[in-house]
Design an enzyme around this catalytic site. Structure first.
Site, short mmCIF file in Angstrom:
data_model
loop_
_atom_site.label_atom_id
_atom_site.label_comp_id
_atom_site.label_asym_id
_atom_site.label_seq_id
_atom_site.Cartn_x
_atom_site.Cartn_y
_atom_site.Cartn_z
N ASP A 2 0.84 -1.15 -0.15
CA ASP A 2 0.03 0.07 0.02
C ASP A 2 0.90 1.35 0.08
O ASP A 2 0.88 2.03 0.84
CB ASP A 2 -0.94 0.00 1.25
CG ASP A 2 -1.71 -1.36 1.50
OD1 ASP A 2 -1.91 -1.75 0.42
OD2 ASP A 2 -1.47 -1.71 2.68
N GLU A 15 -11.67 0.05 -2.92
CA GLU A 15 -10.76 0.62 -1.98
C GLU A 15 -9.60 1.50 -2.51
O GLU A 15 -9.60 1.31 -3.66
CB GLU A 15 -10.17 -0.60 -1.09
CG GLU A 15 -9.31 -1.62 -1.85
CD GLU A 15 -9.15 -2.77 -0.79
OE1 GLU A 15 -9.47 -2.56 0.46
OE2 GLU A 15 -8.14 -3.50 -1.12
#
Length: 384
Positions: free
Chosen positions: A69, A281
């Site tokens: 991420d 997301e």
């Protein structure tokens, strides 16, 4: 499942042989199952019955520890990367993401896109955050007036995701957390965008384990422990990510959160059943040639998609795919401009073969003359 060979057209990728089942044909099958309302479970990329030779377009930036991420920014003339820190977990894998049981953050920097990566060490631990219980997922960072702000999701003592903030005088940390999460915050994946006028906007949200579907009434309402409960019907508009302008102090919202609407090219909201295009997301915003680009993960179809608009609030019109599926279940990214070149940061599971033990990578990103973005195949060629 049949074996598939991947070949590079450009570059000199590393070639690895390992047991592999999450390839393009698996994702296509998963998408078909989703259309039939069958929900695939996150799985490791290992399969004792199948092995094949796999090529990667880019090498991991960091060999150890595991990182994911990646939120990248240019601060003080360097590239700073704020990733998740993946760890081994005994939690059983499922679509709530409990096996992503991260506990702290490290900060990394690079003097240039070709320089070695410097690990500045641990800058924040869950035990230092008074309100947080577990699962420190994808963070982001921002700078204002010489202060640096680390934004992060974590579950509170009620196991509800909130968004916290920690402050430092250096982009490399360490960061001092606030005693409480941001008032009115919820869900996961905060991403902060600074507009040309010096205003800061936070985007956030993630469905399934990210709990965004539990906030459709404006309050947390869960009718089941199932990660798929509380989603809209397939024919209804998809759940929208959120945006709110940050206050001048950068530790609270200056307004009520708004929905970020993603439209198809006919001007209609993307539907919940459209898993190839709907938001799942990993929101991110960048601005190029006067246009705002809202990019995000489609989750169970595993693309990084993008939409464009004329305002940081949207609406944004779907345009296509920036990054095709990586090895592993998740796909999460950031986009940053370094000098005159744009770069995409992302992750896969090249080093571990396990979906919860990832490694970050970077790639050059190209905006075409018509405003579109050239698609990257992380296990193939650069453009289509």
């Amino acid at each position: 499942m049949r074996k598939t060979n991947f070949h590079f057209i450009i570059g000199k990728p590393l070639v690895f042989t390992f047991r592999f089942k999450h390839h393009r044909y698996f994702w296509m099958a998963a998408a078909t199952m989703m259309a039939c309302k069958s929900k695939p479970v996150e799985q490791d990329t290992q399969d004792n019955a199948d092995s094949t030779e796999v090529s990667y377009l880019h090498e991991p930036l960091i060999q150890s520890p595991y990182t994911a991420d990646p939120s990248a920014h240019v601060f003080e003339g360097k590239i700073f990367i704020y990733p998740s820190h993946d760890v081994e977990s005994e939690v059983e894998e499922d679509d709530t993401g409990g096996h992503f049981n991260m506990k702290d953050y490290h900060v990394y920097s690079m003097d240039s896109p070709t320089a070695e990566v410097v690990d500045h060490g641990k800058v924040l631990d869950v035990n230092e955050v008074k309100w947080a219980k577990r699962q420190m997922w994808a963070p982001d960072a921002a700078e204002r007036d010489g202060k640096y702000f680390l934004y992060f999701p974590a579950k509170d003592t009620a196991d509800i995701f909130r968004i916290g903030v920690a402050v430092s005088t250096s982009p490399s940390g360490p960061f001092e957390p606030m005693d409480r999460p941001i008032s009115g915050s919820f869900s996961i994946d905060p991403a902060v965008f600074k507009d040309d006028q010096g205003e800061y906007y936070m985007y956030w949200g993630g469905i399934w384990g990210g709990q965004l579907q539990k906030w459709r009434t404006g309050k947390y309402l869960s009718t089941s422990d199932s990660p798929y409960a509380d989603e809209p019907a397939d024919h209804e508009p998809a759940i929208a990510p959120k945006v709110a302008k940050l206050a001048d102090n950068m530790i609270e919202f200056s307004e009520e959160p708004r929905e970020v609407i993603i439209l198809d090219k006919g001007g209609e909201p993307i539907k919940a059943g459209d898993h190839d295009r709907r938001f799942f997301e990993a929101a991110w915003v960048h601005k190029h040639a006067g246009t705002y680009y809202f990019s995000y993960s489609t989750g169970d179809t595993h693309n990084i998609a993008y939409a464009t608009g004329s305002s940081p609030y949207g609406p944004f019109t779907y345009q296509g795919v920036i990054l095709e599926p990586v090895q592993g279940w998740t796909n999460h990214h950031s986009i940053v401009k370094v000098d005159d070149q744009w770069y995409l940061f992302y992750h896969d599971t090249q080093l571990s073969g396990k979906t919860h033990l990832r490694n970050i990578k970077m790639a050059s990103l190209e905006h075409l003359n018509d405003g579109s973005i050239k698609t990257i195949d992380p296990m193939g060629n650069m453009s289509k």
